[in-house]
Scaffold this active site. Structure first.
Site, PDB file in Angstrom:
ATOM      1  N   ASP A  25       0.844  -1.193   0.000  1.00  0.00           N
ATOM      2  CA  ASP A  25       0.000   0.000   0.000  1.00  0.00           C
ATOM      3  C   ASP A  25       0.882   1.246   0.000  1.00  0.00           C
ATOM      4  O   ASP A  25       1.896   1.291   0.700  1.00  0.00           O
ATOM      5  CB  ASP A  25      -0.916   0.002   1.228  1.00  0.00           C
ATOM      6  CG  ASP A  25      -2.120   0.905   1.072  1.00  0.00           C
ATOM      7  OD1 ASP A  25      -1.927   2.130   0.937  1.00  0.00           O
ATOM      8  OD2 ASP A  25      -3.259   0.402   1.098  1.00  0.00           O
ATOM      9  N   THR A  49      -3.201   5.905 -11.431  1.00  0.00           N
ATOM     10  CA  THR A  49      -3.271   4.822 -10.448  1.00  0.00           C
ATOM     11  C   THR A  49      -4.040   3.617 -10.984  1.00  0.00           C
ATOM     12  O   THR A  49      -3.571   2.484 -10.918  1.00  0.00           O
ATOM     13  CB  THR A  49      -3.915   5.321  -9.149  1.00  0.00           C
ATOM     14  OG1 THR A  49      -3.104   6.354  -8.594  1.00  0.00           O
ATOM     15  CG2 THR A  49      -4.042   4.184  -8.140  1.00  0.00           C
ATOM     16  N   THR A  80     -15.498  -2.623 -10.293  1.00  0.00           N
ATOM     17  CA  THR A  80     -16.733  -1.990  -9.837  1.00  0.00           C
ATOM     18  C   THR A  80     -17.862  -2.176 -10.833  1.00  0.00           C
ATOM     19  O   THR A  80     -17.625  -2.363 -12.036  1.00  0.00           O
ATOM     20  CB  THR A  80     -16.494  -0.472  -9.638  1.00  0.00           C
ATOM     21  OG1 THR A  80     -17.732   0.185  -9.356  1.00  0.00           O
ATOM     22  CG2 THR A  80     -15.901   0.158 -10.896  1.00  0.00           C
ATOM     23  N   ASP A  81     -19.089  -2.084 -10.341  1.00  0.00           N
ATOM     24  CA  ASP A  81     -20.250  -2.144 -11.225  1.00  0.00           C
ATOM     25  C   ASP A  81     -20.407  -0.866 -12.042  1.00  0.00           C
ATOM     26  O   ASP A  81     -21.146  -0.828 -13.037  1.00  0.00           O
ATOM     27  CB  ASP A  81     -21.539  -2.417 -10.434  1.00  0.00           C
ATOM     28  CG  ASP A  81     -21.846  -1.378  -9.365  1.00  0.00           C
ATOM     29  OD1 ASP A  81     -21.035  -0.447  -9.168  1.00  0.00           O
ATOM     30  OD2 ASP A  81     -22.891  -1.500  -8.701  1.00  0.00           O
ATOM     31  N   GLU A  82     -19.680   0.189 -11.679  1.00  0.00           N
ATOM     32  CA  GLU A  82     -19.833   1.467 -12.379  1.00  0.00           C
ATOM     33  C   GLU A  82     -19.335   1.422 -13.817  1.00  0.00           C
ATOM     34  O   GLU A  82     -19.675   2.287 -14.620  1.00  0.00           O
ATOM     35  CB  GLU A  82     -19.136   2.585 -11.594  1.00  0.00           C
ATOM     36  CG  GLU A  82     -19.761   2.815 -10.234  1.00  0.00           C
ATOM     37  CD  GLU A  82     -19.300   4.094  -9.570  1.00  0.00           C
ATOM     38  OE1 GLU A  82     -19.091   5.097 -10.285  1.00  0.00           O
ATOM     39  OE2 GLU A  82     -19.160   4.095  -8.341  1.00  0.00           O
ATOM     40  N   TYR A 104     -13.677   8.142 -13.033  1.00  0.00           N
ATOM     41  CA  TYR A 104     -13.390   6.969 -12.196  1.00  0.00           C
ATOM     42  C   TYR A 104     -13.797   5.684 -12.898  1.00  0.00           C
ATOM     43  O   TYR A 104     -12.989   4.753 -13.050  1.00  0.00           O
ATOM     44  CB  TYR A 104     -14.125   7.076 -10.853  1.00  0.00           C
ATOM     45  CG  TYR A 104     -14.220   5.752 -10.131  1.00  0.00           C
ATOM     46  CD1 TYR A 104     -13.067   5.075  -9.741  1.00  0.00           C
ATOM     47  CD2 TYR A 104     -15.456   5.163  -9.856  1.00  0.00           C
ATOM     48  CE1 TYR A 104     -13.146   3.843  -9.093  1.00  0.00           C
ATOM     49  CE2 TYR A 104     -15.541   3.950  -9.209  1.00  0.00           C
ATOM     50  CZ  TYR A 104     -14.389   3.286  -8.828  1.00  0.00           C
ATOM     51  OH  TYR A 104     -14.459   2.075  -8.202  1.00  0.00           O
ATOM     52  N   LYS A 124     -11.484   2.482 -14.373  1.00  0.00           N
ATOM     53  CA  LYS A 124     -11.645   1.080 -13.957  1.00  0.00           C
ATOM     54  C   LYS A 124     -11.990   0.191 -15.153  1.00  0.00           C
ATOM     55  O   LYS A 124     -11.536  -0.954 -15.234  1.00  0.00           O
ATOM     56  CB  LYS A 124     -12.730   0.975 -12.883  1.00  0.00           C
ATOM     57  CG  LYS A 124     -12.341   1.570 -11.543  1.00  0.00           C
ATOM     58  CD  LYS A 124     -11.140   0.883 -10.914  1.00  0.00           C
ATOM     59  CE  LYS A 124     -11.476  -0.510 -10.389  1.00  0.00           C
ATOM     60  NZ  LYS A 124     -10.325  -1.129  -9.684  1.00  0.00           N
ATOM     61  N   LYS A 162     -17.062   8.939   1.921  1.00  0.00           N
ATOM     62  CA  LYS A 162     -18.114   8.131   1.313  1.00  0.00           C
ATOM     63  C   LYS A 162     -19.448   8.381   2.009  1.00  0.00           C
ATOM     64  O   LYS A 162     -19.504   8.770   3.183  1.00  0.00           O
ATOM     65  CB  LYS A 162     -17.748   6.652   1.381  1.00  0.00           C
ATOM     66  CG  LYS A 162     -16.428   6.293   0.699  1.00  0.00           C
ATOM     67  CD  LYS A 162     -16.546   6.385  -0.811  1.00  0.00           C
ATOM     68  CE  LYS A 162     -15.286   5.835  -1.483  1.00  0.00           C
ATOM     69  NZ  LYS A 162     -15.404   5.765  -2.937  1.00  0.00           N
ATOM     70  N   LEU A 163     -20.540   8.091   1.293  1.00  0.00           N
ATOM     71  CA  LEU A 163     -21.861   8.531   1.734  1.00  0.00           C
ATOM     72  C   LEU A 163     -22.216   8.072   3.148  1.00  0.00           C
ATOM     73  O   LEU A 163     -22.575   8.893   4.000  1.00  0.00           O
ATOM     74  CB  LEU A 163     -22.930   8.034   0.751  1.00  0.00           C
ATOM     75  CG  LEU A 163     -24.378   8.364   1.130  1.00  0.00           C
ATOM     76  CD1 LEU A 163     -24.601   9.867   1.174  1.00  0.00           C
ATOM     77  CD2 LEU A 163     -25.348   7.704   0.158  1.00  0.00           C
TER      78      LEU A 163
END
Length: 374
Positions: A43, A110, A143-145, A178, A182, A217-218
């Site tokens: 990391d 990244t 991700t699903d995005e 983003y 991905k 985050k939310l």
């Protein structure tokens, strides 16, 4: 840190982004469940990396932390050589959509170049080993995005909010920097499988939540703001729908795919819990007010509607039929149960939340490892 026991391990896993939210849950799970595996947490300790998330296992003999940047080819190659890496589980990523809108270059660096760096390092190291790719795996967490946005049924009061869902065969249609980054990284992983024969798997997951999530985050943002009686920002009218996956369920799915998934395949991982943002926030208000001993709905007055995010996808929904059918995995945590556990954790760990929001958590690396962060 004291010298750890030297021993042979059946697998030596480079787990990138292991000090982050999802990564720390996965590191803990693998360290505790598989003492015969060496888990190398790799990391860069950017703002979202927090080694305090792993304090409970940092002395485990099969856990090692390496501070390194996935975009630095020499650092990645050194980690492969030093630890004889047999497998990669790649979670390291810039992941906050709002940040990607403001700074798309860092996301491309990244998420795209970092993934490519890891793939090439794995290729060179594994191809040079006597056994080649045999027994190796490059696992890419996505991700699903990448799939874009689904339609919203305006007549639906509760989930399901529409008939469509994302399947593994859904065409990619990313709308934010983003999700575009991905999507590109997913394509590079598949290219290394198809071109070089590297054993790879990809999983595309829905929105994660749970303990140790960075409060931009939310869900942790809302909990923290309720706690401090600060405004609760809601994009647009709060009509956007997300599928929510409890982080420990995600870690169990990654464990299952890592051990039983078929190389070359993609698996979608969803919580099967669709919520409109405004309904989710109101549920968080209900739970948090109750646990704080406040009047029911007291924090409703903090709701603040703000200008909608640019390119804000309307709805995400994951079809998890493939991983259910082929690997026997299913989410174990309903959103109501998961939200209750999550709120209780943040209220019980106010010091962690304060150290993250103040930035003090970044001092922990130097305190424990006795090294500079540079």
């Amino acid at each position: 840190m004291g010298e750890k026991e030297k021993k042979e391990y059946s697998k030596r896993i480079l787990l990138t982004g292991g000090a982050g939210f999802i990564g720390s849950h996965l590191v803990r799970r693998l360290v505790n469940r598989y003492p015969g595996y060496q888990i190398v947490c790799f990391d860069a300790l950017t703002y979202a990396g927090n080694l305090e998330n792993l304090r409970d296992i940092e002395e485990a003999p099969n856990y090692t932390f390496v501070k390194g940047d996935i975009c630095n080819f020499d650092e990645v190659k050194r980690a492969f050589a030093d630890y004889g890496i047999t497998d990669v589980i790649h979670l390291a990523a810039e992941s906050h959509v709002d940040r990607s809108i403001k700074d798309p270059f860092s996301f491309a660096k990244t998420n795209v170049l970092g993934t490519l760096t890891l793939l090439q390092a794995a290729k060179e190291f594994w191809e040079a080993s006597p056994e080649g790719y045999s027994g190796k795996l490059f696992y890419h967490v996505s991700t699903d995005e990448v799939y874009g946005s689904l339609a919203l049924d305006p007549t639906a009061e509760k989930a399901p909010y529409g008939a469509d869902t994302f399947a593994e065969t859904t065409p990619y249609s990313p709308h934010s920097p983003y999700s575009a980054s991905k999507a590109s990284s997913d394509h590079f992983v598949r290219a290394y499988h198809d071109t070089y024969g590297m054993p790879t798997v990809i999983t595309n997951c829905s929105n994660n939540y749970g303990p140790y999530q960075f409060p931009e985050k939310l869900i942790p943002l809302i909990i923290n703001n309720i706690l401090n009686r600060s405004p609760l920002p809601i994009y647009g009218k709060g009509e956007n729908v997300r599928d929510w996956l409890y982080v420990e369920d995600h870690a169990s799915a990654i464990d299952k795919v890592f051990h039983e998934g078929k190389p070359g395949e993609t698996y979608n991982i969803g919580g099967e819990n669709e919520w409109k943002n405004i309904d989710l926030v109101r549920e968080l208000i209900r739970i948090t007010d109750r646990l704080l001993g406040r009047k029911d709905g007291e924090s409703e007055s903090l709701l603040t509607y703000v200008t909608d995010r640019k390119g804000h996808d309307l709805r995400y929904a994951i079809d998890s039929a493939k991983i259910r059918r082929e690997l026997g995995w299913a989410p174990a945590t309903s959103t109501e149960e998961g939200l209750e556990k999550t709120v209780k954790w943040y209220l019980a760990n106010k010091e962690w939340l304060e150290r993250v929001t103040s930035g003090e958590y970044r001092e922990y690396y130097q305190q424990y490892y006795g090294k500079d962060e540079d």
